[in-house]
Design a protein around this motif. Structure first.
Motif, mmCIF file in Angstrom:
data_model
loop_
_atom_site.group_PDB
_atom_site.id
_atom_site.type_symbol
_atom_site.label_atom_id
_atom_site.label_comp_id
_atom_site.label_asym_id
_atom_site.label_seq_id
_atom_site.Cartn_x
_atom_site.Cartn_y
_atom_site.Cartn_z
ATOM 1 N N ASN A 109 32.912 13.367 -8.608
ATOM 2 C CA ASN A 109 33.067 14.485 -9.543
ATOM 3 C C ASN A 109 33.477 13.994 -10.928
ATOM 4 N N LYS A 110 34.304 12.964 -10.964
ATOM 5 C CA LYS A 110 34.690 12.365 -12.241
ATOM 6 C C LYS A 110 33.467 11.797 -12.952
ATOM 7 N N LEU A 111 32.620 11.092 -12.198
ATOM 8 C CA LEU A 111 31.398 10.527 -12.776
ATOM 9 C C LEU A 111 30.470 11.644 -13.245
ATOM 10 N N LYS A 112 30.341 12.686 -12.457
ATOM 11 C CA LYS A 112 29.486 13.812 -12.836
ATOM 12 C C LYS A 112 29.937 14.420 -14.157
ATOM 13 N N GLU A 113 31.233 14.631 -14.291
ATOM 14 C CA GLU A 113 31.768 15.213 -15.519
ATOM 15 C C GLU A 113 31.561 14.295 -16.718
ATOM 16 N N GLN A 114 31.705 12.984 -16.491
ATOM 17 C CA GLN A 114 31.503 12.030 -17.582
ATOM 18 C C GLN A 114 30.053 12.046 -18.044
ATOM 19 N N LEU A 115 29.122 12.045 -17.084
ATOM 20 C CA LEU A 115 27.703 12.061 -17.430
ATOM 21 C C LEU A 115 27.311 13.361 -18.116
ATOM 22 N N GLU A 116 27.806 14.482 -17.607
ATOM 23 C CA GLU A 116 27.497 15.761 -18.240
ATOM 24 C C GLU A 116 27.967 15.779 -19.692
ATOM 25 N N GLU A 117 29.129 15.180 -19.941
ATOM 26 C CA GLU A 117 29.665 15.178 -21.303
ATOM 27 C C GLU A 117 28.833 14.307 -22.236
ATOM 28 N N VAL A 118 28.569 13.044 -21.826
ATOM 29 C CA VAL A 118 27.882 12.130 -22.746
ATOM 30 C C VAL A 118 26.420 12.518 -22.919
ATOM 31 N N MET A 119 25.764 12.959 -21.848
ATOM 32 C CA MET A 119 24.366 13.333 -21.962
ATOM 33 C C MET A 119 24.211 14.677 -22.679
ATOM 34 N N GLY A 120 25.150 15.592 -22.437
ATOM 35 C CA GLY A 120 25.107 16.879 -23.131
ATOM 36 C C GLY A 120 25.296 16.712 -24.629
ATOM 37 N N LYS A 121 26.223 15.850 -25.018
ATOM 38 C CA LYS A 121 26.467 15.585 -26.439
ATOM 39 C C LYS A 121 25.235 14.944 -27.081
ATOM 40 N N ALA A 122 24.635 13.964 -26.387
ATOM 41 C CA ALA A 122 23.451 13.300 -26.927
ATOM 42 C C ALA A 122 22.270 14.265 -27.033
#
Length: 239
Positions: free
Chosen positions: A219-232
């Motif tokens: 879940n931590k990894l999911k949240e990290q990916l959602e943040e960086v990919m969403g921002k990009a």
């Protein structure tokens, strides 16, 4: 002009897809499959005449990754075959896609990774197959949203699925996030009608080292990916 180009697209697309699929099925080795996938992707992108702006400078062509890519339409597939050609990558896709006549058989011949979402035991075997694929130097490619996004223009990225995180963590390879924008303007979800001459943006983000993650951190990894990919994604949209 666009209508004529679209008609030309279909006149060439279907026989070319059958041709490359049959060659991959008959060849049944990774060299012929990669050749077919790469050249089919190049042909489809040329037929659609999209104007692609691609930045993969964050990635190492000698490295095996687990690619995480947002998903908008059928056109994602030829684009990725063309632009990620330096890597031997394998799509992680639901089992039903492998049942498609000819094209699905070509996916099987190319050792793309089938995931059975209905059978838990088979699903575990499928994850092990993905691990074996990564250990052979082939990069699994996951669409973490789990399906094509029906409204990427308005909503940005959809929430990511935890299952993709589990598979990525078990493969124990760096995660390479890749963000794509504009593909839905070429071909929307639930449509095969292609609109040529559209602008596409593709950007690879810095890989994520998962050596300190465990499956419990999914879940931590999911949240990290959602943040960086969403921002990009938002940056590509507003650029």
């Amino acid at each position: 002009m666009s209508l004529l180009r679209t008609l030309f697209f279909y006149l060439v697309f279907f026989p070319a897809t059958i041709f490359f699929s049959v060659v991959a099925i008959v060849g049944r080795n990774q060299t012929s499959s990669h050749w077919c996938e790469r050249n089919w992707g190049r042909l489809v992108v040329w037929l659609c005449a999209s104007k692609d702006s691609v930045d993969l400078s964050a990635l190492d062509e000698k490295q095996t990754y687990v690619f995480m890519v947002n998903h908008q339409s059928f056109y994602d597939i030829p684009l990725l075959f063309k632009h990620l050609a330096p890597w031997q990558f394998k799509f992680v896709a639901k089992k039903s896609l492998f049942d498609f006549p000819v094209f699905g058989h070509a996916m099987t011949a190319g050792n793309h990774i089938s995931i059975d979402r209905e059978n838990r035991r088979q699903g575990m075997r499928d994850i092990q197959n993905a691990i074996d694929v990564a250990n052979r130097g082939n990069s699994p490619l996951i669409f973490p949203e789990g399906t094509r996004n029906p409204a990427p223009q308005e909503d940005g990225l959809m929430p990511f699925k935890t299952g993709g995180m589990v598979l990525a963590l078990k493969c124990q390879k760096p995660i390479a996030p890749v963000v794509m924008y504009g593909i839905n303007k070429v071909c929307a979800k639930h449509s095969l009608w292609m609109n040529p001459f559209q602008e596409i943006k593709i950007k690879a983000l810095p890989p994520i080292d998962i050596s300190e993650y465990s499956v419990r951190d999914r879940n931590k990894l999911k949240e990290q990916l959602e943040e960086v990919m969403g921002k990009a994604y938002a940056e590509l949209k507003n650029a």
